[in-house]
Design an enzyme around this catalytic site. Structure first.
Site, mmCIF file in Angstrom:
data_model
loop_
_atom_site.group_PDB
_atom_site.id
_atom_site.type_symbol
_atom_site.label_atom_id
_atom_site.label_comp_id
_atom_site.label_asym_id
_atom_site.label_seq_id
_atom_site.Cartn_x
_atom_site.Cartn_y
_atom_site.Cartn_z
ATOM 1 N N GLU A 345 83.533 79.910 31.810
ATOM 2 C CA GLU A 345 84.046 80.589 30.603
ATOM 3 C C GLU A 345 83.465 81.989 30.432
ATOM 4 O O GLU A 345 83.797 82.659 29.452
ATOM 5 C CB GLU A 345 83.733 79.802 29.311
ATOM 6 C CG GLU A 345 84.259 78.410 29.241
ATOM 7 C CD GLU A 345 83.892 77.713 27.921
ATOM 8 O OE1 GLU A 345 83.233 78.313 27.061
ATOM 9 O OE2 GLU A 345 84.285 76.540 27.766
ATOM 10 N N GLY A 346 82.541 82.391 31.299
ATOM 11 C CA GLY A 346 81.806 83.634 31.082
ATOM 12 C C GLY A 346 80.534 83.421 30.284
ATOM 13 O O GLY A 346 79.900 84.397 29.861
#
Lengths: 377, 377
Positions: A345-346
């Protein structure tokens, strides 16, 4: 192909040297800020100034589904990709929390989510949240066990979407991009790319993903090995056919063509968009903050196309996904964090962001021995 | 002694268990936030709530000089301690930069700086900067090669200053304290304490400090070994005399008396204030963010007096000072960061602060599978 790799310059070696000299005059023992010192030099060199600044940082979360999930390579159902995109838009995911914490603009890109109602995305909670719904290529890639994951046209389109998005961010004044992804099955696509790009046995490229047990991993390895065998002739042909015609800056002849063929046969839309986005970010002299195993596989593709992209990359973290340490090693990157994350997701990129700000901050703001009247050693 | 160790309770095991259960319902694969998950549980348990919050965090930088610098154990002249305190007050030091970045109130405590004009400190740049000039015990400790570093009265006073300062912060609404220090020669004091507290050869407890070469390290080891021999009888006596009279919660009989004797004979005013401050912070159920080798030595003293203090500690980082990894191991702590820092001042603690905020943030703000309508594995 409409897309072509944009020209990427070397970051300034003169600025890197000048920054190192300036850092040695700061009021601290020589070298005592450790990894932050090299980071400050790198960002100065990327921006071509001893007074770098970080402007309008953006997290790009590319989301896509994978036809290969039909083969049972993931613990979660494919529907989770769309459910998590909704969660991003409603502000309840981990990356939502960390992006808010650090004032990062969050861009969620529907690269090819398989759910029936993807164009109905509309739950946007936060002013700094941007949805890119029209970027979708197709509701999920094709099953790579039976055919290439995408067509040449789809590959071209995905690379172009990533390129155009970063071009727009750059035009709007952003100079730093953090990469994230969402896609059930995408540790499989990443493992396939790692195996193909670095000629590694696939068993060295897989991990538990979202939580497979030993039997699940064995099944995943078996499926991925068959996928690789299915596409080996096309990949070999791409490498051989392109010898002598390598892109500028590519060290291995045929590496760029081979990487693009691997991305087409084995990859995902979110991975292709990420690779295109990273190459454009380097061309625009932006700071690239890498995340975990998946974005690293996309980065590996980008680096095989144009190795200079790596000079713009900050490796935010080493994830708990087993193959990530090896993949970072192949790319010559040292992670800032090792917190046993394996979420994607970062999230790792966002968690490392304050360290990047600290590196820029101390270079700009710390006093020197002379200015502060402090005695040297 | 006027000072006595305040009563320290165990953080709530019920809240730790409930937090773990809640975290497993968050929209992410099980365990995928790695170290942040245990951190969120710990902070919930410290505060006794599943909805912890971090209020008015403060960095306490205790600064003091060391008589032992007469023996040439440091690369920098003693005058640097005072010069760096001025640098803190003017906003040009690394901790000044990082505290500003993260909105941390910076408290600089003159624990015993040797310069002639210490009471003239007055360069305060920032509204969140607080100077504690009247806390000084004496312009530097005595030379521990010839006599105890401090008297019983001075030890008592220093412990009390740390205790009172944290009591005041707690009364004003702070629930998190980050520890830092400044003091030319204090890696020597820290190494002496580590050696004495854990019965380790002093050569395993020293490092390059601010940058000693091999000959400098050999000289440092020689001096420190002589210091330890000088005080060995008093330390042995303290341990033996106190057997059976250990403080509540102390596992080793005599450990508390031995630790206090070690602190008096070998330590520094800034180390004693830090130990007193940490014990009070735990008693007030505050989050304690440890920094590098020096503050870890002060923490080791505190933990020998009352082991429960460790339950309140977040180990921010492992420094490049060679003995720090071993010292953290002796304390049973796992550092969040390993960035090859060796600066002190609280810089590692400040750099880790956003990770602590992230742990609290995801526990409070992430959606659950049920609330977000996301399918489970």
């Amino acid at each position: 192909m409409k897309w072509s790799c944009p020209p990427i310059a070397e970051p300034s070696p003169e600025i890197a040297r000048a920054a190192a000299a300036e850092i040695d005059q700061k009021t601290k023992p020589l070298g005592s800020l450790g990894r932050l010192e090299a980071l400050a030099q790198q960002i100065g060199a990327i921006q071509g100034t001893l007074r770098p600044s970080l402007a309008s940082p953006a997290v790009l979360v590319f989301a896509g589904d994978h036809g290969l999930t039909e083969e049972g390579v993931s613990l979660y159902p494919q529907a989770v990709t769309a459910q998590m995109v909704l969660n991003f838009l409603r502000g309840g995911a981990a990356i939502s929390v960390f992006a808010r914490q650090h004032g990062l603009a969050l861009h969620v890109i529907d690269a090819g989510v398989a759910a029936a109602e993807p164009f109905a995305w509309k739950h946007i909670q936060d002013a700094k949240l941007h949805l890119h719904a029209k970027s979708r290529i197709r509701p999920g890639t094709r099953n790579a066990l039976h055919e290439p994951a995408m067509t040449n046209e789809e590959l071209d389109g995905a690379l172009g979407v990533g390129d155009a998005l970063v071009s727009q961010l750059s035009a709007e004044g952003s100079n730093a991009v953090l990469f994230g992804e969402m896609g059930i099955g995408n540790t499989s696509a990443a493992a396939l790319l790692m195996s193909a790009l670095f000629d590694l046995p696939v068993a060295q490229c897989v991990g538990r993903g979202t939580g497979l047990d030993d039997a699940g991993i064995a099944r995943k390895i078996d499926v991925l090995a068959r996928v690789l065998a299915r596409h080996a002739p096309e990949l070999a042909h791409a490498r051989a056919g392109a010898r002598g015609g390598a892109a500028s800056g590519t060290e291995e002849p045929g590496a760029a063509s081979h990487a693009l063929a691997a991305l087409k046969c084995l990859g995902g839309y979110e991975l292709a968009m990420t690779a295109g986005a990273m190459l454009r970010a380097a061309a625009q002299r932006m700071v690239i903050v890498n995340d975990g195993f998946i974005t690293s596989a996309a980065l590996a593709v980008a680096a095989k196309i144009e190795p200079r992209v790596l000079r713009y990359v900050v490796a935010s973290h080493q994830s708990a996904e087993a193959a990530h340490a090896r993949l970072l090693g192949e790319l010559g990157l040292s992670p800032l964090l090792n917190l046993q994350l394996r979420l994607g997701e970062g999230t790792g990129a966002a968690l490392a962001w304050p360290l990047i700000q600290s590196a820029v901050g101390f270079l700009n703001e710390m006093a020197t021995f002379a200015s502060a009247g402090v005695s040297e050693a």
